[in-house]
Design a protein around this motif. Structure first.
Motif, short mmCIF file in Angstrom:
data_model
loop_
_atom_site.label_atom_id
_atom_site.label_comp_id
_atom_site.label_asym_id
_atom_site.label_seq_id
_atom_site.Cartn_x
_atom_site.Cartn_y
_atom_site.Cartn_z
N TRP A 142 -2.35 8.77 -1.17
CA TRP A 142 -2.61 10.12 -0.69
C TRP A 142 -4.05 10.52 -1.04
CZ3 TRP A 142 0.24 8.66 -4.82
CH2 TRP A 142 -0.15 9.12 -6.08
N PRO A 143 -4.67 11.39 -0.24
CA PRO A 143 -6.00 11.90 -0.60
C PRO A 143 -5.87 12.75 -1.85
CG PRO A 143 -5.49 12.32 1.72
CD PRO A 143 -4.22 11.89 1.07
N VAL A 144 -6.78 12.60 -2.78
CA VAL A 144 -6.64 13.31 -4.06
C VAL A 144 -6.70 14.82 -3.87
CG1 VAL A 144 -7.51 11.41 -5.45
CG2 VAL A 144 -9.12 13.03 -4.48
N ASP A 145 -7.39 15.30 -2.83
CA ASP A 145 -7.47 16.74 -2.61
C ASP A 145 -6.46 17.24 -1.59
OD1 ASP A 145 -8.62 15.47 -0.50
OD2 ASP A 145 -10.40 16.75 -0.37
N ARG A 146 -5.61 16.32 -1.06
CA ARG A 146 -4.59 16.73 -0.11
C ARG A 146 -3.30 15.94 -0.39
NH1 ARG A 146 -8.94 15.55 2.76
NH2 ARG A 146 -7.97 13.74 3.78
N PRO A 147 -2.67 16.18 -1.53
CA PRO A 147 -1.49 15.38 -1.89
C PRO A 147 -0.34 15.53 -0.90
CG PRO A 147 -1.75 17.26 -3.37
CD PRO A 147 -3.01 17.17 -2.57
N GLU A 148 -0.36 16.59 -0.10
CA GLU A 148 0.72 16.76 0.88
C GLU A 148 0.64 15.71 1.99
OE1 GLU A 148 -2.79 19.21 2.21
OE2 GLU A 148 -1.72 18.83 0.32
N GLU A 149 -0.49 14.98 2.09
CA GLU A 149 -0.63 13.93 3.10
C GLU A 149 -0.19 12.57 2.55
OE1 GLU A 149 -4.50 13.91 4.85
OE2 GLU A 149 -4.53 16.08 5.18
N ARG A 150 0.68 12.59 1.61
CA ARG A 150 1.17 11.37 0.96
C ARG A 150 1.87 10.46 1.98
NH1 ARG A 150 3.05 10.54 -4.50
NH2 ARG A 150 4.64 8.91 -4.66
N THR A 151 1.57 9.17 1.90
CA THR A 151 2.20 8.15 2.74
C THR A 151 2.87 7.13 1.84
OG1 THR A 151 0.57 8.39 4.51
CG2 THR A 151 1.81 6.33 4.44
N GLU A 152 4.14 6.82 2.14
CA GLU A 152 4.87 5.82 1.38
C GLU A 152 5.25 4.67 2.30
OE1 GLU A 152 8.15 7.31 -0.83
OE2 GLU A 152 6.92 8.70 -2.03
N ARG A 153 5.13 3.44 1.77
CA ARG A 153 5.50 2.24 2.52
C ARG A 153 6.34 1.36 1.62
NH1 ARG A 153 2.46 1.49 7.20
NH2 ARG A 153 2.83 -0.76 7.19
N ARG A 154 7.50 0.96 2.13
CA ARG A 154 8.43 0.15 1.34
C ARG A 154 8.24 -1.32 1.66
NH1 ARG A 154 14.63 1.79 0.64
NH2 ARG A 154 13.57 3.26 -0.72
N GLY A 155 8.27 -2.13 0.61
CA GLY A 155 8.15 -3.58 0.78
C GLY A 155 9.51 -4.22 0.99
N SER A 156 9.49 -5.49 1.34
CA SER A 156 10.73 -6.23 1.58
C SER A 156 11.43 -6.55 0.27
CB SER A 156 10.41 -7.53 2.33
OG SER A 156 9.78 -7.25 3.55
N SER A 157 12.71 -6.95 0.38
CA SER A 157 13.48 -7.33 -0.80
C SER A 157 12.95 -8.63 -1.36
CB SER A 157 14.96 -7.49 -0.43
OG SER A 157 15.50 -6.26 -0.01
N ILE A 158 12.71 -8.66 -2.64
CA ILE A 158 12.16 -9.85 -3.29
C ILE A 158 12.77 -9.96 -4.68
CG2 ILE A 158 9.95 -9.71 -2.07
CD1 ILE A 158 8.96 -8.59 -4.91
N GLY A 159 12.46 -11.03 -5.38
CA GLY A 159 12.80 -11.14 -6.79
C GLY A 159 11.64 -10.63 -7.62
N PRO A 160 11.80 -10.60 -8.94
CA PRO A 160 10.71 -10.16 -9.81
C PRO A 160 9.47 -11.01 -9.59
CG PRO A 160 12.77 -10.29 -11.03
CD PRO A 160 13.02 -10.91 -9.69
N GLY A 161 8.30 -10.41 -9.85
CA GLY A 161 7.03 -11.08 -9.66
C GLY A 161 6.06 -10.15 -8.97
N VAL A 162 4.94 -10.72 -8.54
CA VAL A 162 3.92 -9.92 -7.87
C VAL A 162 4.30 -9.75 -6.40
CG1 VAL A 162 1.51 -9.80 -7.19
CG2 VAL A 162 2.13 -10.66 -9.46
N VAL A 163 4.28 -8.52 -5.93
CA VAL A 163 4.59 -8.23 -4.53
C VAL A 163 3.44 -7.40 -3.96
CG1 VAL A 163 5.89 -6.16 -5.17
CG2 VAL A 163 6.27 -7.20 -2.95
N SER A 164 3.15 -7.66 -2.67
CA SER A 164 2.01 -7.01 -2.03
C SER A 164 2.48 -6.07 -0.94
CB SER A 164 1.06 -8.07 -1.46
OG SER A 164 0.56 -8.90 -2.47
#
Length: 694
Positions: A254-276
């Protein structure tokens, strides 16, 4: 049965955790066995029985002497492993073993209490904390399984950070004093617990992907294109493998001066580890600062959000490509340096002030980073070519946001200073001579050389910079020599050459010389095989696609075979030497061209299969053949008697005048004859005599 007075020290048995055979998914299920149990009795108000061997009495009952007792039972469980988990179900299960009167089924209460100690007793019971559940329904008496919902008490104890949970079985106050309601329970009570450990807060947050989480802007930058983010996920629950729960990740920006413009994106199901994950470039505006964070979800519970990271957007590419220069290898079209001579290459930003690094490549595919010595500064690399010829260096700049400039192509020429090698190959056990030359260097004082994997040898160079060595090789086939020049400057340019010590036999023939026309149909030819291996005992040879034949070698190692062709044209003779141990040399291929001895027939008037002339019109017919030592031609006209015609000396030809006596088809059959009785194949010439005009 152990009786303790109120003054003794506390004593509790360590907990036992029993894991069921079902692997944990987002919710884990375990069966807990009580770690200890205790019983109090109103008839002995100052005593407590801990871990006695008998069943646990609950309510009032009479002993064998008719004395009345009133009892309560306490069961303690180890719950330390549930800290930090979310409990979704906790069921206390106990077996009823006896009852005073099965027609009486009073309610049974399950209480959470303070812990039992050896100072606990009927008069000083563990302090009751909460009534958890009252059981009123039982399918049998005694009931093989009595279940209580202990979820609220279990959650309270875990939330309070307790390591143990003590549960008390008792009857309600109105029923507890009636001996008709007495009952007994197996002391091996259990609990069935469903729980989940929420994922840990994501860590190791990175951007694009080499910028770690920046706790404030503008310590991280986002350039043109999508923003790629990553985080490490972890979960304490294991599902019987090395991977644990399946996890999902949610990234938010989100823009620091416009938190209402927050965007969320969900990743795929994975096991523990690094996910992008990634955010599309059209979410960001040049010059603005954005915050981002991540949290994990195990399909049951969420972790807390991670720390907040920041980046500032810069989507302006460096305006100018870099400049490249080199003192040792200038791009002037001339040849400089040489293989093994190091050069330095300097990159400058060409007036772009926010360049922080350079990327260079020798193939325009794989680039290597080198940092500038400051914003808009320069960088220098070192490069030692290993071959001569034209080289190309590709360089581009990059700013802090990862924006890249256009590519500068720097072309330079590396001189060929590798030594020359002249090789005069001998056979196995015979001298092979090598001559080394300096090749564009004027300070060569010697050479290092190595044949195959042998030891490195040295030889001094003469006044002209050359050196000659002779080596006797014990094996045939392919060999490699590596030669390096030794120079006054200490550089050692080198080169490699592969050469072959022949093992294939040599083939000779006088009648059928290799690659030349010779012999002919029915003309025998002798072929002699000469060895190139010192221990050959035989030869295996094949003419064309015929069968392989073996012939023994003579005392001098040679063998001779005779072959008579039946047709003309090309054919290949293949020969290998066979050693005493049965191994074979490389194969020699010998090209044989068999002449066609069949006579050629021509006429000054008649063309084969074409009507011409006429009855009584004579024509000269000429016969030619390559039969060696040709003497005469024998011919028959239309099946008549055979006639002979002497061949012209040295010309291999003869002519005869034939006057046809009729129109129509005429057949002329011709063969060539030699003085030794050898004759060529027959040639049939068919010509047509035209009908008279009119």
């Amino acid at each position: 049965m152990r009786l303790f007075a109120a003054a003794t020290a506390p004593i509790l048995v360590a907990g036992l955790l029993v894991v069921t055979g079902q692997p944990a998914q987002a919710i884990g299920s375990v069966s807990l066995t009580r770690t200890s149990w205790a019983s109090t009795d109103a008839r002995h108000p100052h005593q407590i029985v801990i871990d006695g061997p008998d069943a646990a009495p609950v309510g009032s009952w009479h002993d064998d002497q008719g004395r009345k007792h009133t009892s309560r039972a306490y069961f303690t469980f180890d719950i330390s492993r549930f800290r930090g988990t979310v409990i979704s179900s906790a069921e206390f299960v106990v077996q009823q073993t006896a009852a005073t009167d099965c027609t009486r089924r009073p309610p049974i209460e399950l209480w959470r209490t303070e812990n039992v100690t050896d100072r606990s007793s009927w008069r000083r019971p563990p302090r009751p904390l909460a009534l958890l559940h009252t059981s009123t329904e039982r399918v049998a008496c005694p009931a093989p399984r009595v279940e209580f919902d202990a979820l609220a008490g279990f959650r309270q104890a875990v939330a309070a950070g307790k390591s143990t949970l003590t549960l008390a079985l008792r009857l309600p106050a109105g029923a507890e004093r009636d001996p008709a309601n007495g009952m007994w329970f197996a002391n091996a009570a259990k609990m069935s617990v469903d729980y989940n450990t929420p994922p840990e807060v994501p860590t190791e947050l990175t951007l694009n992907p080499n910028q770690p989480c920046a706790s404030q802007a503008p310590r991280a930058w986002q350039g043109t294109g999508d923003a790629y983010v990553s985080a490490r996920l972890a979960d304490a629950d294991m599902n019987g493998s090395a991977y644990g729960d399946l996890l999902e990740v949610t990234f938010a920006a989100w823009p620091v001066d416009r938190p209402e413009e927050r965007t969320e994106r969900r990743g795929s199901s994975i096991g523990p580890g690094v996910v992008s994950g990634w955010f599309p470039a059209d979410l960001f505006r040049d010059g603005e600062t954005y915050a981002w964070a991540a949290r994990a979800f195990d399909r049951q519970d969420y972790s807390a959000w991670s720390q907040t990271c920041y980046f500032t957007v810069d989507n302006q590419r460096p305006q100018n490509p870099p400049l490249v220069s080199s003192a040792e290898y200038p791009n002037d079209g001339e040849y400089h340096g040489g293989a093994g001579i190091e050069g330095t290459f300097t990159f400058t930003a060409n007036g772009v002030p926010d360049v922080v690094r350079y990327q260079y490549s020798w193939d325009q595919w794989v680039y290597t980073d080198v940092a500038a010595d400051g914003p808009g500064g320069a960088a220098t690399i070192r490069y030692t070519p290993d071959t001569w010829g034209t080289k190309r260096l590709y360089v581009r700049t990059e700013d802090a946001a990862g924006n890249r400039s256009g590519v500068t192509q720097y072309e330079f020429n590396v001189a060929n200073i590798a030594p020359r090698i002249d090789i005069q190959v001998g056979g196995i056990g015979e001298p092979t001579r090598f001559t080394f030359g300096p090749n564009m260097l004027d300070d060569v004082v010697g050479y290092e050389y190595q044949i195959d994997d042998g030891d490195v040898q040295t030889v001094a160079a003469g006044a002209d910079g050359t050196a000659t060595v002779t080596v006797v090789l014990a094996t045939g086939g392919d060999h490699t020599i590596r030669v390096a020049s030794q120079t006054v400057r200490g550089i050692k340019p080198f080169t490699r050459r592969t050469f072959t010590v022949p093992t294939a036999p040599v083939i000779t023939s006088t009648v059928y010389p290799s690659g030349q026309w010779g012999g002919g149909q029915g003309v025998p030819g002798a072929f002699t095989f000469h060895p190139r291996v010192p221990d050959g005992v035989a030869y295996r040879y094949t003419f064309g696609s015929g069968p392989a034949t073996r012939v023994a070698a003579g005392d001098d190692g040679t063998a001779t075979v005779t072959w008579t062709p039946t047709t003309s044209g090309a054919i290949t003779l293949t020969v290998v030497s066979v050693r005493a141990d049965g191994t074979e040399s490389a194969s020699a291929r010998y090209s044989i061209y068999v002449r066609d001895l069949t006579p050629e027939v021509s006429s000054d008037l008649y063309t084969e299969w074409w009507p011409d002339g006429g009855p009584g019109v004579p024509s000269t017919f000429t016969f030619r053949s390559e039969l060696p030592a040709l003497t005469v031609f024998a011919y028959r006209l239309n099946g008549g008697p055979e006639q002979t015609l002497a061949a012209t000396d040295g010309a291999g030809a003869a002519s005869v005048v034939i006057t046809p006596d009729r129109a129509g088809e005429h057949t002329l059959v011709v063969r060539a004859l030699g003085p030794d009785g050898h004759e060529s194949p027959e040639r049939t010439f068919i010509f047509l005599v035209a009908e008279p005009a009119g």
